[in-house]
Design an enzyme around this catalytic site. Structure first.
Site, mmCIF file in Angstrom:
data_model
loop_
_atom_site.group_PDB
_atom_site.id
_atom_site.type_symbol
_atom_site.label_atom_id
_atom_site.label_comp_id
_atom_site.label_asym_id
_atom_site.label_seq_id
_atom_site.Cartn_x
_atom_site.Cartn_y
_atom_site.Cartn_z
ATOM 1 N N GLY A 1 0.404 -5.068 0.734
ATOM 2 C CA GLY A 1 -0.776 -5.130 -0.136
ATOM 3 C C GLY A 1 -0.502 -5.858 -1.444
ATOM 4 O O GLY A 1 -1.429 -6.430 -2.043
ATOM 5 N N GLU B 1 4.442 -4.985 7.218
ATOM 6 C CA GLU B 1 3.740 -3.825 7.776
ATOM 7 C C GLU B 1 4.122 -3.498 9.223
ATOM 8 O O GLU B 1 4.095 -2.342 9.646
ATOM 9 C CB GLU B 1 2.216 -4.026 7.702
ATOM 10 C CG GLU B 1 1.638 -4.003 6.292
ATOM 11 C CD GLU B 1 1.601 -5.373 5.611
ATOM 12 O OE1 GLU B 1 2.348 -6.278 6.036
ATOM 13 O OE2 GLU B 1 0.832 -5.511 4.646
ATOM 14 N N ALA C 1 0.867 -1.176 0.000
ATOM 15 C CA ALA C 1 0.000 0.000 0.000
ATOM 16 C C ALA C 1 0.907 1.229 0.000
ATOM 17 O O ALA C 1 2.071 1.154 0.424
ATOM 18 C CB ALA C 1 -0.883 -0.019 1.241
ATOM 19 N N GLU D 1 -0.774 -9.403 -0.648
ATOM 20 C CA GLU D 1 -2.203 -9.686 -0.403
ATOM 21 C C GLU D 1 -2.989 -9.749 -1.713
ATOM 22 O O GLU D 1 -3.922 -10.548 -1.851
ATOM 23 C CB GLU D 1 -2.763 -8.618 0.541
ATOM 24 C CG GLU D 1 -2.158 -8.749 1.946
ATOM 25 C CD GLU D 1 -2.456 -7.578 2.864
ATOM 26 O OE1 GLU D 1 -2.129 -6.433 2.482
ATOM 27 O OE2 GLU D 1 -3.029 -7.794 3.944
HETATM 28 N N1 COA Z 1 4.565 3.080 -0.945
HETATM 29 C C1 COA Z 1 4.964 4.185 -1.597
HETATM 30 N N2 COA Z 1 6.151 4.297 -2.214
HETATM 31 C C2 COA Z 1 6.959 3.232 -2.167
HETATM 32 C C3 COA Z 1 6.624 2.043 -1.522
HETATM 33 C C4 COA Z 1 5.360 1.984 -0.898
HETATM 34 N N3 COA Z 1 4.913 0.879 -0.282
HETATM 35 N N4 COA Z 1 7.641 1.176 -1.637
HETATM 36 C C5 COA Z 1 8.591 1.804 -2.359
HETATM 37 N N5 COA Z 1 8.193 3.052 -2.662
HETATM 38 C C6 COA Z 1 8.901 4.076 -3.419
HETATM 39 C C7 COA Z 1 10.053 4.664 -2.607
HETATM 40 O O1 COA Z 1 9.594 5.654 -1.713
HETATM 41 C C8 COA Z 1 10.901 5.213 -3.714
HETATM 42 O O2 COA Z 1 10.344 6.433 -4.185
HETATM 43 P P1 COA Z 1 11.298 7.742 -4.361
HETATM 44 O O3 COA Z 1 12.306 7.319 -5.393
HETATM 45 O O4 COA Z 1 10.362 8.796 -4.833
HETATM 46 O O5 COA Z 1 11.910 7.980 -3.014
HETATM 47 C C9 COA Z 1 10.736 4.194 -4.835
HETATM 48 O O6 COA Z 1 9.533 3.501 -4.548
HETATM 49 C C10 COA Z 1 11.861 3.179 -4.894
HETATM 50 O O7 COA Z 1 11.974 2.586 -3.623
HETATM 51 P P2 COA Z 1 13.349 2.526 -2.792
HETATM 52 O O8 COA Z 1 13.018 2.406 -1.352
HETATM 53 O O9 COA Z 1 14.234 3.672 -3.180
HETATM 54 O O10 COA Z 1 13.965 1.187 -3.374
HETATM 55 P P3 COA Z 1 14.934 0.203 -2.599
HETATM 56 O O11 COA Z 1 15.390 -0.777 -3.634
HETATM 57 O O12 COA Z 1 15.993 0.939 -1.869
HETATM 58 O O13 COA Z 1 14.032 -0.559 -1.548
HETATM 59 C C11 COA Z 1 12.066 -1.720 -0.760
HETATM 60 C C12 COA Z 1 12.977 -1.376 -1.966
HETATM 61 C C13 COA Z 1 10.864 -2.456 -1.314
HETATM 62 C C14 COA Z 1 12.848 -2.607 0.205
HETATM 63 C C15 COA Z 1 11.631 -0.416 -0.049
HETATM 64 O O14 COA Z 1 11.138 0.472 -1.011
HETATM 65 C C16 COA Z 1 10.564 -0.657 0.992
HETATM 66 O O15 COA Z 1 10.838 -1.119 2.083
HETATM 67 N N6 COA Z 1 9.305 -0.294 0.630
HETATM 68 C C17 COA Z 1 8.189 -0.420 1.542
HETATM 69 C C18 COA Z 1 7.689 -1.844 1.593
HETATM 70 C C19 COA Z 1 6.555 -1.941 2.602
HETATM 71 O O16 COA Z 1 6.728 -1.724 3.775
HETATM 72 N N7 COA Z 1 5.373 -2.308 2.093
HETATM 73 C C20 COA Z 1 4.194 -2.423 2.912
HETATM 74 C C21 COA Z 1 3.516 -1.108 3.018
HETATM 75 S S1 COA Z 1 2.134 -1.183 4.102
#
Ligand code: COA
Length: 260
Positions: free
Chosen positions: A111, A134, A66, A114
């Site tokens: 999400g 989460e 999400a 999910e």
């Molecule tokens: N919601 C919104 N934006 C997200 C996102 C999410 N769930 N997951 C990644 N992004 C965005 C990042 O903010 C980033 O945007 P930006 O370039 O404008 O800053 C872009 O996607 C790339 O992500 P980034 O974190 O730079 O890539 P990474 O390779 O370093 O890390 C993840 C990848 C997936 C490990 C990391 O993005 C992450 O932990 N995301 C959240 C996952 C999460 O907790 N999901 C459940 C949400 S309830």
């Protein structure tokens, strides 16, 4: 173009829904969810569409969850509606009445995981990972993850995933029965399309009844499930497709199914 953040197309009787926000790892904000729900409605209604593939744009993520900036703005007042809307999306995938395949091309987190759990099948690229992270945000899975994951891999493994935040590799997911297949990244869409096309040739009414029997039967006691199975089997025994399927077998020819 009807949609901004997804691509929805139909090829060879198969709907292909691609979440298309690669710069945000295909994260699901409410606009994306609205579009996914709308496209699911199109796929459900369409007589042409016999099966659906859901995938993500780019090679890094299927869907990374999400939308976190959106979650930041949500509080107690609207958190329930937020979760219920996400559940509606995953429920609509499950209740499509047609087989759906999550072609998981990369990270399927929160999400995203999910959404894949709502699908009938999950075909994973070797590079895919599934997680429910989460808790690290002080939140919890809210689009069906606590319920559907445990029904597939069991309570203890589900709680392990949620409470540790550990992701499953594609091969671990396969071992646990969470993934149906693991394939090379470059073969993912080809294998998903071939699987969908194989099902597209099957009698659609019978497929719908089988999905209903398994999904609803799994949520009830055996006797009620068996009763449901008989009622659905009875509907099919009176269907045109059954008459055609049997006639084609007897006449040693290929059946022509109409879904009626
Ligand atoms: N919601 C919104 N934006 C997200 C996102 C999410 N769930 N997951 C990644 N992004 C965005 C990042 O903010 C980033 O945007 P930006 O370039 O404008 O800053 C872009 O996607 C790339 O992500 P980034 O974190 O730079 O890539 P990474 O390779 O370093 O890390 C993840 C990848 C997936 C490990 C990391 O993005 C992450 O932990 N995301 C959240 C996952 C999460 O907790 N999901 C459940 C949400 S309830």
């Amino acid at each position: 173009m009807k949609y901004e953040n997804i691509i929805y197309e139909v090829k060879d009787s198969v709907g292909i829904l691609t979440v298309n926000r690669p710069d945000k790892l295909n994260a699901l904000n409410s606009h994306v969810i609205d579009e996914v729900v709308d496209a699911l409605g199109e796929a459900k209604k369409s007589e042409e569409v016999k099966a659906l593939i859901i995938t993500g744009s780019g090679s890094k993520a299927f869907v990374a969850g999400a939308d976190i900036p959106e979650i930041q703005k949500i509080g107690l007042k609207d958190g329930m509606d937020f979760s219920r809307r996400g559940q509606e999306m995953t429920r609509n995938v499950e209740e499509l009445g047609k087989p759906s395949i999550a072609a998981v091309n990369g990270l399927a987190l929160g999400g995203g995981c999910e959404l894949a759990l709502g699908c009938t099948f999950r075909i994973l690229s070797e590079t895919a990972k599934l997680g429910l992270p989460e808790l690290a945000l002080g939140a919890m899975p809210g689009y069906g993850g606590t319920q559907r994951m445990s029904r597939i891999i069991g309570k203890s493994r589900t709680l392990w995933m949620i409470l540790t935040g550990d992701m499953l590799s594609a091969h671990e997911a396969l071992q646990l029965g969470l993934a149906n297949k693991v394939v090379k990244p470059e073969e993912l869409m080809e294998v998903a399309a071939a699987t969908a096309k194989k099902m597209a040739q099957k009698p659609s009414l019978a497929m719908k009844m089988c999905i209903m029997a398994v999904n609803h039967g799994a949520e009830t006691d055996l006797e009620s499930g068996l009763f449901l199975e008989s009622a659905l089997a009875n509907i099919l025994l009176g269907s045109q497709d059954k008459t055609e399927g049997i006639a084609a077998f007897v006449e040693k020819r290929k059946p022509i199914f109409t879904g009626k």
